[in-house]
Design an enzyme around this catalytic site. Structure first.
Site, PDB file in Angstrom:
ATOM      1  N   TRP B 325      -0.244  -2.437   0.538  1.00  0.00           N
ATOM      2  CA  TRP B 325       0.826  -2.938  -0.350  1.00  0.00           C
ATOM      3  C   TRP B 325       0.327  -4.140  -1.165  1.00  0.00           C
ATOM      4  CZ3 TRP B 325       3.112  -7.757  -0.616  1.00  0.00           C
ATOM      5  CH2 TRP B 325       4.275  -7.859  -1.375  1.00  0.00           C
ATOM      6  N   HIS B 326      -0.563  -4.933  -0.548  1.00  0.00           N
ATOM      7  CA  HIS B 326      -1.041  -6.138  -1.230  1.00  0.00           C
ATOM      8  C   HIS B 326      -1.939  -5.831  -2.429  1.00  0.00           C
ATOM      9  CE1 HIS B 326       0.442  -8.152   2.391  1.00  0.00           C
ATOM     10  NE2 HIS B 326       0.501  -9.226   1.641  1.00  0.00           N
ATOM     11  N   GLY B 327      -2.570  -4.700  -2.435  1.00  0.00           N
ATOM     12  CA  GLY B 327      -3.398  -4.399  -3.596  1.00  0.00           C
ATOM     13  C   GLY B 327      -4.261  -3.171  -3.394  1.00  0.00           C
TER      14      GLY B 327
END
Lengths: 321, 478
Positions: B325-327
Site C-alpha cells: 500500500w505504501h508504494g
C-alpha cells in the site's frame, strides 16, 4: 427561546475572544519574525543584499565571475564620478534572458541617462541546456528570484526572504550559515560578493582541479549557442545603451577552464565581436591574460586579482571614451 | 496545498471565518463550504485530479443508495464489488501499473523472452491511497448494514474530501466522520484552542524535527558507501525521527484543523517509539490504516477463526499488503515482510497483547527492563526503516551491511549537535505527554497563562528559525 438567545450570545462571546486572542498572538509573533528579517544582510546569502539597495545609475551585469571578480570600490578609484553597482549573480541564475532583463529594468533608475554598464559575457550565459524548455516565454530562471522578486530595492525584502532564501532563518542573525572554516562570504553594499577563502596554495590547487573536473561534467549538460539567449543579450545591451555607455567584457579564467569553454563554443569570441559591431559597443576580451591573475577555483578571480582586474578594466573604459 | 505553506496560512483563516461567521446557521451551506474549500485545497496541487475524487464520491454515494434499495444478496455483492473495482481500479492504475509492467518484463526477460515494456508516464494523484480507503469503508459498512446510507450528497462529498485529512489521513471511518456532517457544529473556545495547540505541535514535529532530519538522511543515504557504520546507523535513526515527525506531524495538523471546525478525528499515532515490542508498536503506529486493514481485510479473510495457522497466514498477508500500500516498490513489500517477521513470533507464542497499557503509566520514568525493551524495539524498527527508505533492495542491503562493520563503534562523522539536542528535547516532551492524545495536549496547562503563552511563542519561534523551506510530506507519495 431565551435559552437559544443565551447560547448564541455565549457562542459570539467565545468566538470574539478567540479571534482577538489569535490576532494578538499573530501580531506579536509576526513582529518578532519581522525583527529577525531586519537583521538580514550581506552574510545572509550571495544575492539578498542586491535586492535591498536603492535603484542605480550604473550597473555591472553578468554571472558569478563578475559578482565576485568586479569590485566597484576599486573601479571608483579610476572612475570616481561613476558609482557603479554590481548586479551580477551566477551561471545558474543569470544567463541572458527575459527574467534577468526585467530584473535589470527594475534595478535601474528610470531617468538614468549617463551611466556606465559592464556586461560580462561567457559561453555559459548564452547557451542552451539539455532538456531545457526555452522559448520567448519559458526560461528556467522564471521560478528563481529573478522571476519572482518584483521589488528589488526594499529592506528587509520579505518577498525574497520568504520565497527564495534557502537557509534557515536562525542563520540570519548568527551569520554562520555561509561562513564556516574561517571563510568570509559577504555581499557588500555595492553588490560585490567578497569570497575570502583564506586557504593554502595546496588547497587552492585542489579546489581548482575539482572545479575544472565538475565543469567538464557540467559542460555535457549544455548544447551550445541558444539563439533566444543571444537575442536577449542584445536586448539587454540595447536597453542599457539607452541609459548610458555599455562595455561588453569577457573576464580571464584559468587556462583549463578556457579550454572547456573553447570546446563548448569555439566561435564565442567571433559571435561577441559580431554583437559588438552590430550594436556598436566595445568588446574587451581578457582571455589572453589568464596567467596574470589568481583564481579561487578556476573561474573566479581571487580578491587581489579581482581588485587588480577591476582597476585594469576601469582604465580601459576611460581609455576608450 | 501543503499545511506548512504560506498558501495554507492564508487559506485556513479565510475558510474559518466563512465557516463560523457566514455559513454557521445553515448546515447544508456549511457542508457545501467544506466541499468547495476541500476541492480548492486539493486543486491547488493539480485541479485535473479533482475529477477522480468527484467520480469516487458519485460512485460510492450511488452504490450506497442502491445497496439500501435491494435485499438480493447477489445484487448487493455485485454492487459491493463494483465499488471495490472502481476504487481499487483507479488506485491500481495510477499507483501500480508501471510496477506490474516492469516486473512482468523482468520476469519474462529472465526466461529469455525480451519484451519492450509499455510503461506510461503516470502522475500519482496525491492522497489517492487515503481517500480511496476512506470511501471504500463507507460502501463496505453499508453493505454490512453497519451504517445507513446517506441521502445527503453534499455531506457525503464533504466526508470524502474533508480537506484536513484528504491527502494523508487519518483514514476516517464513515461510522465516525459521516454522522458529524449531519449535526450542527458548535464553536467552543477550549476545543478551538486545543486544535491550535495540536496544529502547533504537528508543525514543530514536521518542520523542526522531520525536515531537519531529512537534510542529513538524504546526504547519508545518497552517499552511504563513504560513511562509517555509526554514521549509517545515525542516518537510519534520523530517518526514524523524520518519518515519525513527518507523518504524525501531518496527522496532528489534520486533527487539530478538524477540531477548529468542530470535528473529532481519531488518534493516528500513540507514541509508537515508546513501545515495548513490535505488536505494541503496530497498535500505536498509523492506527487508522492498521485498523482499516484489520476490519476490511483481516476479518474477511477469516481473522483468527481458523486456528493459529490461519491467523498467522492472515497477519502475514496484512503486513505484505500494508507494505505494498505504501508504494509500488519491492522495498515496501520487504519492509512489510520484515515487520511480519518481527510480529509473527509474538503472535505464535500468544505474547502479542502483553503490552496494552501505556508504558510506565503510573511512573515518571520507565524501569530498566522497560527501557531495554523500548530500546530493542526501536532498534528493530530503525533497521526496518532502512529498507523502507532505500531506493531499491540492493541499496538497502548495502546500507545494512555498511552498518554492521567495526566502524559501528566509532564516533559518527556526521554529528549535527543542534539536531541531536532538538531530538532529545522532543523525545523528552513526547515521553512527558505519552498518556494523552498528543504530547502537549495537557502539558503546561497547570502553568500560569502568561507562561504557557510564552512556551507556545517559543515553539513558534523555533519553527520560524529552524524551519527548512517548504518540504512535502513523505506520505503524500503513498
Amino acid at each position: 427561546m431565551a435559552l437559544k438567545s443565551r447560547s448564541l450570545f455565549i457562542f459570539s462571546f467565545s468566538m470574539k475572544r478567540f479571534i482577538w486572542h489569535i490576532i494578538g498572538f499573530i501580531l506579536i509573533t509576526g513582529l518578532s519574525c519581522y525583527i529577525i528579517f531586519m537583521q538580514a544582510d550581506g552574510y545572509t546569502d550571495a544575492f539578498y543584499v542586491k535586492f535591498t539597495t536603492p535603484k542605480q545609475n550604473s550597473l555591472i551585469v553578468g554571472s558569478s565571475r563578475a559578482a565576485q571578480g568586479l569590485q566597484p570600490n576599486s573601479m571608483s578609484r579610476v572612475l570616481p564620478n561613476y558609482p557603479i553597482y554590481n548586479y551580477a549573480f551566477s551561471r545558474i541564475h543569470t544567463p541572458y534572458g527575459k527574467p534577468y532583463l526585467e530584473s535589470i529594468k527594475l534595478k535601474l533608475k528610470e531617468d538614468s541617462k549617463k551611466g556606465i554598464f559592464i556586461v560580462e559575457v561567457n559561453p555559459w550565459s548564452i547557451c542552451k541546456q539539455k532538456n531545457e524548455v526555452l522559448d520567448s516565454v519559458n526560461f528556467r530562471e522564471n521560478n528563481s528570484f529573478l522571476g519572482g522578486v518584483k521589488n528589488v530595492s526594499v529592506k528587509p525584502n520579505l518577498e525574497y526572504l520568504m520565497n527564495f532564501y534557502e537557509g534557515k532563518n536562525v542563520d540570519i542573525f548568527t551569520k554562520k550559515g555561509t561562513n564556516y572554516h574561517k571563510e568570509i562570504l559577504f555581499v557588500h553594499d555595492d553588490g560585490w560578493y567578497e569570497v575570502n577563502l583564506n586557504d593554502s596554495p595546496k588547497k587552492r590547487d585542489q579546489r581548482i582541479n575539482s572545479t575544472i573536473t565538475s565543469y567538464s561534467k557540467i559542460r555535457t549538460d549544455y548544447q551550445g549557442l541558444s539563439d533566444i539567449r543571444l537575442d536577449y543579450l542584445k536586448q539587454t545591451i540595447d536597453f542599457l545603451q539607452y541609459h548610458g555607455k555599455v562595455f561588453m567584457v569577457r573576464m580571464p579564467v584559468h587556462s583549463n577552464m578556457l579550454a572547456i569553454e573553447k570546446e563548448l563554443m569555439p566561435d564565442f569570441d567571433q559571435k561577441m565581436l559580431e554583437v559588438s559591431m552590430e550594436l556598436e559597443l566595445p568588446y574587451f576580451n581578457f582571455t589572453h591574460m589568464v596567467d596574470q591573475f589568481q583564481y579561487t577555483d578556476g573561474h573566479h578571480l581571487d580578491i587581489d586579482s579581482g581588485s587588480k582586474f577591476s582597476v585594469l578594466l576601469a582604465q580601459k573604459i576611460v581609455a576608450s571614451q | 496545498m501543503l499545511f506548512n505553506s504560506i498558501d495554507f496560512a492564508v487559506f485556513l483563516p479565510i475558510v474559518f471565518v466563512l465557516y463560523w461567521f457566514v455559513t454557521q446557521k445553515h448546515l447544508k451551506l456549511q457542508n457545501a463550504l467544506i466541499v468547495v474549500a476541500s476541492y480548492v485545497f486539493y486543486g491547488w496541487w493539480d485541479w485535473r485530479f479533482l475529477s477522480l475524487i468527484v467520480f469516487s464520491t458519485l460512485v460510492d454515494y450511488s452504490i450506497g443508495l442502491w445497496l439500501q434499495q435491494t435485499n438480493s444478496e447477489t445484487k448487493r455483492r455485485s454492487l459491493l464489488w463494483l465499488s471495490i473495482l472502481a476504487n481499487l481500479g483507479f488506485l491500481g492504475f495510477f499507483k501500480y501499473y508501471n510496477f506490474f509492467v516492469d516486473n512482468f518484463v523482468t520476469a519474462f526477460s529472465f526466461f529469455g523472452s525480451a519484451i519492450q515494456p509499455n510503461t506510461l508516464n503516470i502522475i500519482l494523484p496525491v492522497g489517492i491511497s487515503f481517500y480511496t480507503f476512506q470511501t471504500l469503508s463507507y460502501t463496505i459498512d453499508v453493505y454490512r448494514r453497519k451504517l445507513e446510507p446517506t441521502k445527503d450528497v453534499v455531506a457525503f462529498a464533504a466526508f470524502v474530501s474533508f480537506f484536513p485529512q484528504l491527502v494523508a489521513g487519518p483514514i476516517e471511518r464513515a461510522t465516525n466522520l459521516l454522522p458529524q456532517f449531519y449535526q450542527q457544529r458548535q464553536f467552543h473556545y477550549s476545543k478551538a484552542v486545543d486544535g491550535l495547540r495540536q496544529i502547533l505541535w504537528g508543525l514543530f514535529k514536521k518542520i523542526v524535527i522531520a525536515d531537519n532530519c531529512a537534510v542529513f538522511v538524504n546526504t547519508i543515504f545518497d552517499g552511504h558507501a563513504g560513511y562509517s557504520g555509526s554514521t549509517l546507523f545515525l542516518g537510519a535513526v534520523f530517518f526514524a525521527f523524520q518519518i515519525y515527525g513527518d507523518f504524525s506531524g501531518y496527522s496532528d495538523i489534520a486533527i487539530g484543523t478538524a477540531r477548529l471546525f468542530g470535528f473529532n478525528l481519531k488518534q493516528n499515532f500513540a507514541f509508537p517509539y515508546f513501545s515495548r515490542d513490535m505488536a505494541e508498536f503496530w497498535r500505536r503506529w498509523h492506527i487508522s490504516l492498521s485498523t482499516w486493514f484489520r476490519d476490511y481485510v483481516y476479518i474477511p479473510l477469516g481473522g483468527s477463526r481458523g486456528g493459529k495457522g490461519m491467523q498467522l497466514r492472515n497477519v502475514l498477508i496484512i503486513f505484505l499488503v500494508s507494505g505494498f500500500w505504501h508504494g509500488a516498490n519491492w522495498t515496501f513489500i520487504v519492509w512489510g515482510a520484515l515487520n511480519a517477521a518481527y510480529f509473527l513470533p509474538l503472535l505464535w507464542t500468544n505474547r502479542n497483547r502483553k503490552h496494552t497499557n501505556v508504558v510506565a503509566e503510573h511512573n515518571k520514568l520507565p524501569s530498566v527492563k522497560e527501557l531495554l525493551l523500548m530500546g530493542l524495539t526501536f532498534v528493530a524498527t530503525v533497521l526496518a526503516w532502512v529498507v523502507f527508505r532505500a531506493d531499491n533492495i540492493g541499496h538497502a542491503v548495502a546500507y545494512l551491511k555498511g552498518i554492521f562493520q567495526r566502524s559501528l563503534l566509532s564516533i559518527p562523522e556526521v554529528r549535527p549537535s543542534f539536531l541531536l539536542l532538538f531530538i532529545l528535547v522532543f523525545v523528552f516532551i513526547e515521553w512527558w505527554g505519552r498518556r494523552d492524545q498528543y504530547a502537549i495536549e495537557k502539558l503546561w496547562l497547570e502553568y500560569p497563562r502568561w507562561l504557557r503563552l510564552l512556551i507556545y511563542y517559543f515553539i513558534i519561534m523555533l519553527i520560524f528559525l529552524y524551519g527548512v523551506k517548504e518540504q512535502e510530506f513523505i506520505y503524500f507519495q503513498f
